[in-house]
Design a protein around this motif. Structure first.
Motif, PDB file in Angstrom:
ATOM      1  N   CYS A 157      -5.962  86.516 114.686  1.00 48.40           N
ATOM      2  CA  CYS A 157      -6.500  87.102 116.013  1.00 48.40           C
ATOM      3  C   CYS A 157      -6.269  88.679 116.219  1.00 48.40           C
ATOM      4  O   CYS A 157      -5.295  89.527 116.033  1.00 48.40           O
ATOM      5  CB  CYS A 157      -5.628  86.805 117.032  1.00 48.40           C
ATOM      6  SG  CYS A 157      -5.680  87.473 119.365  1.00 48.40           S
ATOM      7  N   ILE A 158      -6.807  89.601 117.035  1.00 47.79           N
ATOM      8  CA  ILE A 158      -6.746  90.963 116.732  1.00 47.79           C
ATOM      9  C   ILE A 158      -7.301  90.874 118.667  1.00 47.79           C
ATOM     10  O   ILE A 158      -7.955  90.850 119.169  1.00 47.79           O
ATOM     11  CB  ILE A 158      -7.835  91.743 116.293  1.00 47.79           C
ATOM     12  CG1 ILE A 158      -8.165  92.985 116.671  1.00 47.79           C
ATOM     13  CG2 ILE A 158      -9.204  90.542 116.477  1.00 47.79           C
ATOM     14  CD1 ILE A 158      -7.503  93.758 116.198  1.00 47.79           C
ATOM     15  N   GLY A 183      -4.556 100.871 126.076  1.00 42.96           N
ATOM     16  CA  GLY A 183      -5.944 101.960 126.147  1.00 42.96           C
ATOM     17  C   GLY A 183      -6.374 101.979 124.675  1.00 42.96           C
ATOM     18  O   GLY A 183      -7.482 101.101 124.565  1.00 42.96           O
ATOM     19  N   GLU A 184      -6.311 102.458 123.502  1.00 46.29           N
ATOM     20  CA  GLU A 184      -6.149 102.512 122.345  1.00 46.29           C
ATOM     21  C   GLU A 184      -5.327 102.103 121.700  1.00 46.29           C
ATOM     22  O   GLU A 184      -5.246 102.282 120.464  1.00 46.29           O
ATOM     23  CB  GLU A 184      -6.818 104.621 121.894  1.00 46.29           C
ATOM     24  CG  GLU A 184      -6.041 105.626 122.195  1.00 46.29           C
ATOM     25  CD  GLU A 184      -5.040 105.466 122.352  1.00 46.29           C
ATOM     26  OE1 GLU A 184      -4.302 104.598 124.050  1.00 46.29           O
ATOM     27  OE2 GLU A 184      -3.595 106.278 122.556  1.00 46.29           O
ATOM     28  N   GLU A 185      -4.824 100.899 122.205  1.00 45.88           N
ATOM     29  CA  GLU A 185      -4.294 100.406 120.543  1.00 45.88           C
ATOM     30  C   GLU A 185      -4.376  98.865 120.765  1.00 45.88           C
ATOM     31  O   GLU A 185      -5.207  98.187 121.259  1.00 45.88           O
ATOM     32  CB  GLU A 185      -2.822 100.297 121.818  1.00 45.88           C
ATOM     33  CG  GLU A 185      -0.947 101.388 121.438  1.00 45.88           C
ATOM     34  CD  GLU A 185      -0.253 100.869 121.969  1.00 45.88           C
ATOM     35  OE1 GLU A 185       0.423 101.481 121.254  1.00 45.88           O
ATOM     36  OE2 GLU A 185      -0.132  99.774 122.698  1.00 45.88           O
ATOM     37  N   PHE A 186      -4.328  98.320 119.662  1.00 42.58           N
ATOM     38  CA  PHE A 186      -4.732  96.866 119.180  1.00 42.58           C
ATOM     39  C   PHE A 186      -3.568  96.502 118.568  1.00 42.58           C
ATOM     40  O   PHE A 186      -3.021  97.068 118.228  1.00 42.58           O
ATOM     41  CB  PHE A 186      -5.890  97.520 118.167  1.00 42.58           C
ATOM     42  CG  PHE A 186      -7.414  97.612 118.823  1.00 42.58           C
ATOM     43  CD1 PHE A 186      -8.000  97.093 119.031  1.00 42.58           C
ATOM     44  CD2 PHE A 186      -7.471  99.284 118.957  1.00 42.58           C
ATOM     45  CE1 PHE A 186      -9.426  97.811 120.433  1.00 42.58           C
ATOM     46  CE2 PHE A 186      -9.216  99.822 119.296  1.00 42.58           C
ATOM     47  CZ  PHE A 186      -9.537  99.001 119.638  1.00 42.58           C
ATOM     48  N   LEU A 187      -3.852  95.137 118.454  1.00 46.08           N
ATOM     49  CA  LEU A 187      -2.360  94.189 118.292  1.00 46.08           C
ATOM     50  C   LEU A 187      -3.383  93.143 117.291  1.00 46.08           C
ATOM     51  O   LEU A 187      -3.962  92.208 117.523  1.00 46.08           O
ATOM     52  CB  LEU A 187      -1.908  93.249 119.162  1.00 46.08           C
ATOM     53  CG  LEU A 187      -0.457  92.397 118.830  1.00 46.08           C
ATOM     54  CD1 LEU A 187       0.309  93.402 118.264  1.00 46.08           C
ATOM     55  CD2 LEU A 187      -0.209  91.847 119.661  1.00 46.08           C
ATOM     56  N   PHE A 188      -2.696  93.053 116.122  1.00 48.35           N
ATOM     57  CA  PHE A 188      -3.028  92.204 115.215  1.00 48.35           C
ATOM     58  C   PHE A 188      -2.747  91.182 114.930  1.00 48.35           C
ATOM     59  O   PHE A 188      -1.578  91.227 114.964  1.00 48.35           O
ATOM     60  CB  PHE A 188      -3.772  92.159 113.508  1.00 48.35           C
ATOM     61  CG  PHE A 188      -4.872  93.696 113.884  1.00 48.35           C
ATOM     62  CD1 PHE A 188      -5.091  94.904 114.537  1.00 48.35           C
ATOM     63  CD2 PHE A 188      -5.710  93.177 112.636  1.00 48.35           C
ATOM     64  CE1 PHE A 188      -5.458  95.572 114.001  1.00 48.35           C
ATOM     65  CE2 PHE A 188      -6.683  93.875 112.835  1.00 48.35           C
ATOM     66  CZ  PHE A 188      -6.865  95.021 112.973  1.00 48.35           C
ATOM     67  N   ILE A 189      -2.629  89.853 115.588  1.00 47.59           N
ATOM     68  CA  ILE A 189      -1.553  88.073 115.798  1.00 47.59           C
ATOM     69  C   ILE A 189      -2.273  87.825 113.615  1.00 47.59           C
ATOM     70  O   ILE A 189      -3.138  87.614 113.599  1.00 47.59           O
ATOM     71  CB  ILE A 189      -1.805  87.830 116.151  1.00 47.59           C
ATOM     72  CG1 ILE A 189      -0.726  89.005 117.256  1.00 47.59           C
ATOM     73  CG2 ILE A 189      -0.783  86.608 116.473  1.00 47.59           C
ATOM     74  CD1 ILE A 189      -1.473  87.549 118.811  1.00 47.59           C
ATOM     75  N   LEU A 190      -1.180  87.683 112.940  1.00 52.70           N
ATOM     76  CA  LEU A 190      -1.455  87.024 111.528  1.00 52.70           C
ATOM     77  C   LEU A 190      -0.841  86.164 111.443  1.00 52.70           C
ATOM     78  O   LEU A 190       0.135  86.151 110.696  1.00 52.70           O
ATOM     79  CB  LEU A 190      -1.657  88.273 110.790  1.00 52.70           C
ATOM     80  CG  LEU A 190      -2.112  89.809 110.888  1.00 52.70           C
ATOM     81  CD1 LEU A 190      -2.209  91.082 110.182  1.00 52.70           C
ATOM     82  CD2 LEU A 190      -3.784  89.283 110.785  1.00 52.70           C
ATOM     83  N   PRO A 191      -1.205  85.068 111.677  1.00 50.77           N
ATOM     84  CA  PRO A 191      -0.086  83.526 110.810  1.00 50.77           C
ATOM     85  C   PRO A 191      -0.913  83.621 109.956  1.00 50.77           C
ATOM     86  O   PRO A 191      -1.482  84.301 109.154  1.00 50.77           O
ATOM     87  CB  PRO A 191      -1.468  82.721 111.904  1.00 50.77           C
ATOM     88  CG  PRO A 191      -1.789  83.194 112.559  1.00 50.77           C
ATOM     89  CD  PRO A 191      -2.093  84.251 112.596  1.00 50.77           C
ATOM     90  N   GLN A 192       0.770  83.001 109.029  1.00 49.10           N
ATOM     91  CA  GLN A 192       0.815  82.541 107.270  1.00 49.10           C
ATOM     92  C   GLN A 192       0.381  83.956 106.617  1.00 49.10           C
ATOM     93  O   GLN A 192       0.220  83.378 105.656  1.00 49.10           O
ATOM     94  CB  GLN A 192      -0.561  81.607 107.303  1.00 49.10           C
ATOM     95  CG  GLN A 192      -0.043  79.902 107.689  1.00 49.10           C
ATOM     96  CD  GLN A 192      -0.486  79.235 108.046  1.00 49.10           C
ATOM     97  OE1 GLN A 192      -2.324  79.850 106.982  1.00 49.10           O
ATOM     98  NE2 GLN A 192      -1.577  78.222 108.764  1.00 49.10           N
TER      99      GLN A 192
END
Ligand SMILES: Nc1nc2c(ncn2[C@@H]2O[C@H](COP(=O)(O)OP(=O)(O)OP(=O)(O)O)[C@@H](O)[C@H]2O)c(=O)[nH]1
Length: 266
Positions: free
Chosen positions: A179-180, A185-194
């Motif tokens: 999930c991204i 504002g100009e920040e992104f979070l990647f959620i990376l299962p497994q």
């Protein structure tokens, strides 16, 4: 109801109760099943009222009464079906609207990525899964370098265009279960299962490599984008806030080390 028709009820007023059958039937069983039931009801009622009294003795109704009863019953059935149809239509419409607004409540309107609220929900779900399955879970917190300069130099709309294009690049770099989200504002979070931190680092490097060769074209301007990234792998007993704080600290280190970097170094 059939008994009332058969016997006539009090002073032959029994058949008047048939008018409650149509609205109750379509309301309780819905349009399709309700109409089938009503059709059967009409057939059985006609049969009861048509049995010659010489064969089975019962109340005799005049032909005019039977015809008027049938016409008025069909009219009430039609109106009940119409009401049920429009009630069902407006229910479906409300349901679709509610689903749409629920979806929008979880989307960032500019980039169409998940918003912070949705990201937190996904993180909670993934954290619970990780505790059970003991599979790894990593996050990458990214921040565009010198984004303020892009806004100042080319305008806010150019900044928006950069965010939208970045979102597309990210989306094309992810696996289905990843999930991204637009975290700020100009920040992104990647959620990376497994995913272990080392594998998250490979993804981060892949994205950075893509960005090195990517130029955003906006109204005749060529805009280069660089990003700093902080990686954190979920540890037992770590809360979501702690995990994000750790990724944020790594991101801060990446910025301090001159930007366009990934921390920790592997
Ligand atoms: N165009 C646009 N700009 C945004 C949006 N959200 C935040 N910003 C801008 O992002 C900029 C962030 O600036 P800073 O926090 O100073 O960060 P930076 O310029 O990227 O500097 P570093 O992170 O230190 O590399 C500010 O100018 C905000 O106005 C947005 O949705 N659209």
């Amino acid at each position: 109801m059939f008994y009332l028709m058969y016997t006539g009820g009090v002073e032959n007023t029994g058949p008047l109760w048939v008018f409650i059958v149509a609205p109750v039937s379509v309301f309780v069983h819905g349009l399709k099943r309700g109409l089938i039931e009503l059709m059967l009801f009409v057939i059985i009622s006609i049969a009861i009222m048509s049995i010659p009294a010489e064969i089975i003795p019962h109340t005799v109704y005049s032909t005019e009464f039977k015809l008027r009863l049938l016409y008025s019953f069909l009219t009430v059935t039609f109106l009940s079906a119409l009401y049920e149809y429009s009630r069902d239509q407006s229910y479906q419409h409300t349901l679709k609207l509610s689903e749409k607004y629920q979806r929008l409540a979880h989307l960032d309107p500019l980039t169409q990525l998940s918003n912070r609220r949705a990201a937190l929900t996904i993180l909670k779900r993934e954290q619970a899964r990780v505790v059970r399955s003991k599979e790894p879970l990593s996050i990458i917190l990214c921040d565009i370098d010198h984004f303020k300069k892009i806004n100042d130099k080319y305008g806010h709309n150019a900044g928006d265009a950069v965010l939208i294009e970045l979102a597309e690049i990210f989306t094309h770099s992810m696996r289905e279960q990843d999930c991204i989200a637009r975290w700020g504002g100009e920040e992104f979070l990647f959620i990376l299962p497994q995913t272990q931190a080392e594998s998250a680092n490979i993804l981060a490097e892949k994205i950075q490599a893509k960005l090195q060769h990517h130029i955003v074209h906006y109204e005749g301007h060529d805009i280069n984008i660089r990003m700093s990234m902080g990686i954190e792998q979920f540890k037992d007993n770590q809360s979501i806030d702690e995990m994000i704080n750790c990724a944020d600290k790594q991101l801060y280190q990446a910025k301090s080390a001159g930007r366009n970097q990934i921390f920790p170094k592997f």
